[in-house]
Scaffold this motif. Structure first.
Motif, mmCIF file in Angstrom:
data_model
loop_
_atom_site.group_PDB
_atom_site.id
_atom_site.type_symbol
_atom_site.label_atom_id
_atom_site.label_comp_id
_atom_site.label_asym_id
_atom_site.label_seq_id
_atom_site.Cartn_x
_atom_site.Cartn_y
_atom_site.Cartn_z
ATOM 1 N N ARG A 8 0.828 -1.205 0.000
ATOM 2 C CA ARG A 8 0.000 0.000 0.000
ATOM 3 C C ARG A 8 0.863 1.255 0.000
ATOM 4 N NH1 ARG A 8 -5.124 0.090 2.086
ATOM 5 N NH2 ARG A 8 -6.145 -1.928 2.120
ATOM 6 N N PRO A 12 -3.154 7.269 -0.018
ATOM 7 C CA PRO A 12 -3.751 6.914 -1.309
ATOM 8 C C PRO A 12 -3.755 8.110 -2.267
ATOM 9 C CG PRO A 12 -5.174 6.240 0.499
ATOM 10 C CD PRO A 12 -4.073 7.055 1.091
ATOM 11 N N LYS A 19 -9.558 5.876 -6.005
ATOM 12 C CA LYS A 19 -8.377 5.917 -5.141
ATOM 13 C C LYS A 19 -7.414 4.814 -5.549
ATOM 14 C CE LYS A 19 -10.055 7.989 -0.905
ATOM 15 N NZ LYS A 19 -10.118 7.862 0.539
ATOM 16 N N VAL A 21 -4.770 2.762 -4.047
ATOM 17 C CA VAL A 21 -4.337 2.424 -2.690
ATOM 18 C C VAL A 21 -3.081 1.560 -2.723
ATOM 19 C CG1 VAL A 21 -5.030 1.345 -0.521
ATOM 20 C CG2 VAL A 21 -6.710 2.588 -1.877
#
Length: 97
Positions: A8, A12, A19, A21
């Motif tokens: 991740r 974000p 989004k 992420v």
């Protein structure tokens, strides 16, 4: 450091209401771009940074910076023609008089 496309981003990235992420989200976004835009140098650099981070385990910030530079490649900051204010009108120190 961890490796893989499931890593991740710290923060974000929001693009057109979606989004991004993970690294995989960013890779899918880039691959869905039109071919002409996908071939721009900024997107090629972003793709390369993304692959390096995913496969070599570097910091995700590198991939984030690459993506943000590619997303903002047409943004030109407004030029301030004045720049710094001139020093005219200031008094000279006593030693220089």
């Amino acid at each position: 450091m961890k490796k893989g496309w499931g890593r991740r981003f710290e923060y974000p990235i929001e693009v057109a209401g979606t989004k991004l992420v993970t690294l995989l989200d960013a890779g899918e976004y880039i691959s869905a771009l039109p071919k002409k835009e996908h071939q721009a140098l900024e997107w090629q650099a972003a793709t390369e940074a993304l692959i390096l981070v995913a496969e070599s385990g570097g910091p995700t910030m590198f991939a984030r910076i690459g993506l943000l530079r590619a997303l903002n490649r047409h943004y030109v900051p407004e030029l301030n023609p004045k720049g710094k204010e001139p020093h005219w009108g200031r008094r000279k120190p006593k030693r220089d008089q």
